[in-house]
Design a protein around this motif. Structure first.
Motif, PDB file in Angstrom:
ATOM      1  N   SER A 186       0.888  -1.350   0.000  1.00  0.00           N
ATOM      2  CA  SER A 186      -0.001  -0.038   0.073  1.00  0.00           C
ATOM      3  C   SER A 186       0.877   1.220  -0.017  1.00  0.00           C
ATOM      4  O   SER A 186       2.142   1.243   0.512  1.00  0.00           O
ATOM      5  N   MET A 187       0.328   2.220  -0.947  1.00  0.00           N
ATOM      6  CA  MET A 187       1.104   3.619  -0.896  1.00  0.00           C
ATOM      7  C   MET A 187       0.288   4.572  -0.009  1.00  0.00           C
ATOM      8  O   MET A 187       0.387   5.652  -0.355  1.00  0.00           O
ATOM      9  N   ASP A 188      -0.867   4.370   0.729  1.00  0.00           N
ATOM     10  CA  ASP A 188      -1.669   5.224   1.238  1.00  0.00           C
ATOM     11  C   ASP A 188      -2.087   4.721   2.503  1.00  0.00           C
ATOM     12  O   ASP A 188      -3.083   3.759   3.080  1.00  0.00           O
ATOM     13  N   ALA A 189      -1.475   5.261   3.732  1.00  0.00           N
ATOM     14  CA  ALA A 189      -1.428   4.861   5.388  1.00  0.00           C
ATOM     15  C   ALA A 189      -2.642   5.536   5.740  1.00  0.00           C
ATOM     16  O   ALA A 189      -3.004   5.444   6.924  1.00  0.00           O
ATOM     17  N   GLY A 190      -3.603   6.384   4.847  1.00  0.00           N
ATOM     18  CA  GLY A 190      -4.764   6.929   5.395  1.00  0.00           C
ATOM     19  C   GLY A 190      -4.331   8.375   6.041  1.00  0.00           C
ATOM     20  O   GLY A 190      -3.279   9.070   5.645  1.00  0.00           O
ATOM     21  N   ASP A 191      -5.184   8.878   6.744  1.00  0.00           N
ATOM     22  CA  ASP A 191      -5.038  10.327   7.270  1.00  0.00           C
ATOM     23  C   ASP A 191      -5.516  10.123   8.931  1.00  0.00           C
ATOM     24  O   ASP A 191      -5.879  11.571   9.300  1.00  0.00           O
ATOM     25  N   TYR A 192      -5.273   9.478   9.487  1.00  0.00           N
ATOM     26  CA  TYR A 192      -5.534   9.276  10.792  1.00  0.00           C
ATOM     27  C   TYR A 192      -4.379   8.832  11.777  1.00  0.00           C
ATOM     28  O   TYR A 192      -3.457   9.060  11.491  1.00  0.00           O
ATOM     29  N   LEU A 193      -4.836   8.194  12.796  1.00  0.00           N
ATOM     30  CA  LEU A 193      -3.735   7.991  13.849  1.00  0.00           C
ATOM     31  C   LEU A 193      -2.626   7.076  13.345  1.00  0.00           C
ATOM     32  O   LEU A 193      -1.407   6.985  13.692  1.00  0.00           O
ATOM     33  N   CYS A 194      -2.913   5.795  12.393  1.00  0.00           N
ATOM     34  CA  CYS A 194      -2.080   5.028  11.865  1.00  0.00           C
ATOM     35  C   CYS A 194      -0.927   5.696  10.960  1.00  0.00           C
ATOM     36  O   CYS A 194       0.222   5.482  11.420  1.00  0.00           O
ATOM     37  N   ASN A 195      -1.407   6.746  10.290  1.00  0.00           N
ATOM     38  CA  ASN A 195      -0.360   7.555   9.388  1.00  0.00           C
ATOM     39  C   ASN A 195       0.276   8.529  10.141  1.00  0.00           C
ATOM     40  O   ASN A 195       1.461   8.837   9.951  1.00  0.00           O
ATOM     41  N   TYR A 196      -0.289   9.007  11.157  1.00  0.00           N
ATOM     42  CA  TYR A 196       0.309   9.934  12.277  1.00  0.00           C
ATOM     43  C   TYR A 196       1.464   9.214  12.780  1.00  0.00           C
ATOM     44  O   TYR A 196       2.668   9.829  12.972  1.00  0.00           O
ATOM     45  N   LEU A 197       1.073   8.002  13.584  1.00  0.00           N
ATOM     46  CA  LEU A 197       2.158   7.234  14.139  1.00  0.00           C
ATOM     47  C   LEU A 197       3.414   6.828  13.397  1.00  0.00           C
ATOM     48  O   LEU A 197       4.489   7.035  13.475  1.00  0.00           O
ATOM     49  N   GLY A 198       2.770   6.466  11.793  1.00  0.00           N
ATOM     50  CA  GLY A 198       3.889   6.156  11.201  1.00  0.00           C
ATOM     51  C   GLY A 198       4.981   7.225  10.611  1.00  0.00           C
ATOM     52  O   GLY A 198       6.148   7.077  10.652  1.00  0.00           O
ATOM     53  N   TYR A 199       4.471   8.288  10.457  1.00  0.00           N
ATOM     54  CA  TYR A 199       5.132   9.663  10.199  1.00  0.00           C
ATOM     55  C   TYR A 199       6.311  10.081  11.297  1.00  0.00           C
ATOM     56  O   TYR A 199       7.142  10.034  11.055  1.00  0.00           O
ATOM     57  N   ARG A 200       5.280  10.038  12.479  1.00  0.00           N
ATOM     58  CA  ARG A 200       6.313  10.627  13.687  1.00  0.00           C
ATOM     59  C   ARG A 200       7.305   9.636  13.853  1.00  0.00           C
ATOM     60  O   ARG A 200       8.616   9.986  14.355  1.00  0.00           O
ATOM     61  N   ALA A 201       7.138   8.087  13.810  1.00  0.00           N
ATOM     62  CA  ALA A 201       8.219   7.284  14.204  1.00  0.00           C
ATOM     63  C   ALA A 201       9.251   7.215  13.230  1.00  0.00           C
ATOM     64  O   ALA A 201      10.250   7.207  13.572  1.00  0.00           O
ATOM     65  N   ILE A 202       8.906   7.512  11.960  1.00  0.00           N
ATOM     66  CA  ILE A 202      10.071   7.400  10.821  1.00  0.00           C
ATOM     67  C   ILE A 202      10.827   8.900  11.122  1.00  0.00           C
ATOM     68  O   ILE A 202      12.130   8.784  11.028  1.00  0.00           O
ATOM     69  N   GLN A 203      10.385   9.912  11.623  1.00  0.00           N
ATOM     70  CA  GLN A 203      11.018  10.995  11.873  1.00  0.00           C
ATOM     71  C   GLN A 203      11.880  10.898  12.954  1.00  0.00           C
ATOM     72  O   GLN A 203      12.921  11.317  13.139  1.00  0.00           O
ATOM     73  N   ARG A 204      11.295  10.447  13.902  1.00  0.00           N
ATOM     74  CA  ARG A 204      12.010   9.938  15.419  1.00  0.00           C
ATOM     75  C   ARG A 204      13.162   9.210  15.464  1.00  0.00           C
ATOM     76  O   ARG A 204      13.957   9.236  16.231  1.00  0.00           O
ATOM     77  N   PHE A 205      13.022   8.013  14.614  1.00  0.00           N
ATOM     78  CA  PHE A 205      14.216   6.979  14.517  1.00  0.00           C
ATOM     79  C   PHE A 205      14.436   6.897  12.935  1.00  0.00           C
ATOM     80  O   PHE A 205      14.668   5.903  12.573  1.00  0.00           O
ATOM     81  N   PRO A 206      15.493   7.812  12.550  1.00  0.00           N
ATOM     82  CA  PRO A 206      15.938   7.701  11.241  1.00  0.00           C
ATOM     83  C   PRO A 206      16.965   6.646  11.033  1.00  0.00           C
ATOM     84  O   PRO A 206      17.086   6.391   9.787  1.00  0.00           O
ATOM     85  N   SER A 207      17.702   6.099  12.030  1.00  0.00           N
ATOM     86  CA  SER A 207      18.715   5.137  11.849  1.00  0.00           C
ATOM     87  C   SER A 207      18.135   3.829  12.078  1.00  0.00           C
ATOM     88  O   SER A 207      18.957   2.710  11.957  1.00  0.00           O
ATOM     89  N   LYS A 208      16.763   3.821  12.534  1.00  0.00           N
ATOM     90  CA  LYS A 208      16.305   2.334  12.650  1.00  0.00           C
ATOM     91  C   LYS A 208      15.302   1.953  11.433  1.00  0.00           C
ATOM     92  O   LYS A 208      14.904   2.718  10.543  1.00  0.00           O
ATOM     93  N   ARG A 209      14.993   0.820  11.640  1.00  0.00           N
ATOM     94  CA  ARG A 209      14.243   0.012  10.408  1.00  0.00           C
ATOM     95  C   ARG A 209      12.667   0.458  11.069  1.00  0.00           C
ATOM     96  O   ARG A 209      12.377  -0.365  12.086  1.00  0.00           O
TER      97      ARG A 209
END
Length: 178
Positions: A125-148
């Motif tokens: 999927s290339m669309d995580a939506g526009d609710y908490l799932c997408n929010y969590l994904g975005y914030r986690a990728i930002q917070r942990f750039p050196s992690k998978r």
């Protein structure tokens, strides 16, 4: 150092009294946490999660209308108008001036190709939506750039039995943890 996967799921919300993502996280046999469906709960979790405690962060959430498990390749810098379970809304950009898309660091081309090739219950999927799932994904990728870091949507139990979802999740974890 051994590979360590930390898994999150979400609790009940709106018309999802039993969120399959929480059940899958709880039965994953890996360190996990079930998050309240609230923006501040996500922010608190990410602020408190030490990058020293994991190699991989796999976040789960339900997409009730889907019939397969869907690895989300991107998270968008956008939130819709829906309030969280505490009644708070964050409509608009997650962070003004930040990139519009962040690419998952967990779902490499090799991993995604293997997942969908061997499990018909998965679809990229290339669309995580526009609710908490997408929010969590975005914030986690930002917070942990050196992690998978990656998000996986799971269907409702009505669209795919929980036992089938667990089987697919275990297959995905086997691939990720090689």
């Amino acid at each position: 150092m051994s590979s360590r996967t930390f898994i999150t799921g979400f609790g009940a919300f709106k018309d999802v009294p039993e969120n399959p993502s929480s059940k899958l996280a709880e039965t994953s046999e890996r360190p996990h946490q079930v998050l309240e469906v609230a923006f501040c709960a996500v922010d608190e979790f990410l602020a408190e999660l030490s990058p020293d405690t994991f190699d991989r962060l796999l976040m789960l959430g339900v997409a009730s209308k889907r019939d397969r498990l869907t690895p989300e390749l991107f998270a968008r810098n956008m939130i819709g108008e829906g309030p969280d379970m505490r009644g708070h809304s964050k409509e608009g950009y997650i962070q003004q001036g930040a990139p519009l898309l962040l690419e998952s660091t967990l779902w490499t081309p090799e991993v995604t190709a293997e997942i969908v090739a061997y499990d018909p219950r998965t679809k990229i999927s290339m669309d995580a939506g526009d609710y908490l799932c997408n929010y969590l994904g975005y914030r986690a990728i930002q917070r942990f750039p050196s992690k998978r870091v990656g998000f996986l949507h799971v269907p409702s139990q009505e669209n795919l039995p929980l036992s089938d979802q667990a089987e697919s999740l275990n297959r995905i974890l086997d691939i990720l943890e090689r």
